[in-house]
Write an enzyme that holds these catalytic residues in place. Structure first.
Site, PDB file in Angstrom:
ATOM      1  N   PRO A   2      -3.426  -0.040   2.853  1.00 21.59           N
ATOM      2  CG  PRO A   2      -2.834  -1.073   4.844  1.00 21.59           C
ATOM      3  CD  PRO A   2      -2.272  -0.218   3.748  1.00 21.59           C
ATOM      4  CD  GLU A   3      -8.888   1.086  -0.425  1.00 23.32           C
ATOM      5  OE1 GLU A   3     -10.104   1.377  -0.434  1.00 23.32           O
ATOM      6  OE2 GLU A   3      -8.302   0.642  -1.433  1.00 23.32           O
ATOM      7  CE  LYS A  53      -6.454   5.366   2.527  1.00 20.50           C
ATOM      8  NZ  LYS A  53      -5.903   5.453   1.168  1.00 20.50           N
ATOM      9  NE  ARG A 253      -3.616   3.913  -6.199  1.00 21.38           N
ATOM     10  CZ  ARG A 253      -4.144   3.935  -4.974  1.00 21.38           C
ATOM     11  NH1 ARG A 253      -4.473   5.100  -4.408  1.00 21.38           N
ATOM     12  NH2 ARG A 253      -4.352   2.816  -4.313  1.00 21.38           N
TER      13      ARG A 253
END
Length: 263
Positions: A2-3, A53, A253
Site C-alpha cells: 500500500p502507498e 508508510k 519495479r
C-alpha cells in the site's frame, strides 16, 4: 505494498473506531512492549499520524506507538470480543468498550517517548508527506531542484521516501504519465513549465487518490473521479494520444508508460 493514500485511509478507519475512547485492554506480542500494556489501560488514542508508510499512534499520556507495515502488516477494526479467525500473527491489540483495532504480521513496532520520536532514525530519514496539507508545490519544486535530488532519475527518485514520503509504484507511474515525462528524466533537465507541472502532480495525484477513497486494485482506482491511466494497462491505447502503453522494469519495479507522449 500500500502507498501513502491507502495508509492514510487505514489510519482514518482506526481513528474513527477508537479515538478518544478509554482503552479497556492492551496487548502486545513483543516482550519489549509488554511493560506498556497496563499503563496504557484507561488512556486514550488522541490521533493517528502517517509519515509515508509508517503509522504513529499517539496516546494521551504522551507515548507514541510506531509501526511500519512493510510488506505483510495489516490493521483491522473489529467489534470488541469478536477477534476473527486468521492465519495471520497478531502483534498488537488495542481494545475499547465497543471497538478493537488489531495489527497483524508487522515486525517493525516500537513504543516511543516524545524525545525518541523526535530522533527516530526512520522518521529523521523520511521526507515530507505528500498528504500533509502544509506541503505546497513550491516546497516540492525546491526539493526537486536541491543539490540532493536534482540529478536523480525520476524512476528511482519517486520511490525514495527521503524525497517525498508516501509515494510508491502506482503513484510514480501515474504522476509521470500525467506530466508526459519518462523515468529517465531528471529535475535539472526540465523547463520551468515542466517543473511546475511535476511539482503540482506530485501532490495532486496522491491527494486525489486519498480523497476519492482509492483502494489498490490492478484494474481501477480512485472511485469515480480517477482511474489508472497507465498502471497495469500495458497493451491498451493511451487515452491521451492513442499510442500503446508499454511495460518495462525501472528501479526493480514494474513501470508502465506511453512511449508516444512521454518523451
Amino acid at each position: 505494498m500500500p502507498e501513502g493514500p491507502e495508509i492514510r485511509r487505514a489510519a482514518d478507519n482506526l481513528e474513527a473506531a477508537i479515538k478518544g475512547k478509554p482503552l479497556t485492554d492492551v496487548w502486545f506480542a513483543f516482550s519489549q512492549l509488554k511493560p506498556y500494556e497496563s499503563p496504557l489501560i484507561g488512556q486514550t488514542v488522541t490521533h493517528i499520524e502517517t509519515r509515508g508508510k509508517a503509522l504513529l499512534t499517539h496516546f494521551s499520556q504522551g507515548l507514541t506507538l510506531y509501526s511500519h507495515n512493510q510488506l505483510y502488516g495489516v490493521w483491522r477494526v473489529v467489534e470488541t470480543g469478536n477477534i476473527p479467525a486468521t492465519t495471520r500473527v497478531l502483534r498488537v491489540n488495542l481494545q475499547t468498550a465497543d471497538k478493537t483495532i488489531l495489527l497483524y504480521s508487522a515486525s517493525d513496532i516500537e513504543m516511543l517517548t516524545p524525545e525518541q520520536l523526535a530522533t527516530h532514525p526512520f522518521l529523521q530519514r523520511v521526507g515530507p508527506d505528500v498528504l500533509d496539507p502544509r506541503l505546497t508545490p513550491s516546497d516540492v519544486k525546491a526539493r526537486l531542484l536541491s543539490a540532493r535530488f536534482r540529478n536523480r532519475q525520476f524512476s528511482g527518485l519517486l520511490l525514495d521516501q527521503a524525497f517525498l514520503a508516501g509515494l510508491g509504484n502506482y503513484l510514480r507511474v501515474e504522476i509521470l504519465w500525467q506530466v508526459g515525462l519518462t523515468g529517465q528524466h531528471k529535475a535539472k533537465d526540465l523547463s520551468d513549465q515542466q517543473l511546475e507541472a511535476l511539482s503540482h502532480a506530485l501532490l495532486d495525484i496522491p491527494r486525489l487518490s486519498y480523497t476519492t477513497r482509492g483502494q489498490a486494485d490492478e484494474n481501477t482506482h480512485h472511485g469515480a473521479l480517477f482511474r489508472f491511466k497507465v498502471f497495469h494497462r500495458d497493451g491498451e491505447a493511451c487515452e491521451r494520444c492513442g499510442g500503446i502503453i508499454e511495460k518495462t522494469t525501472l528501479s526493480s519495479r514494474p513501470f508502465y508508460w506511453c512511449p508516444h507522449c512521454q518523451t
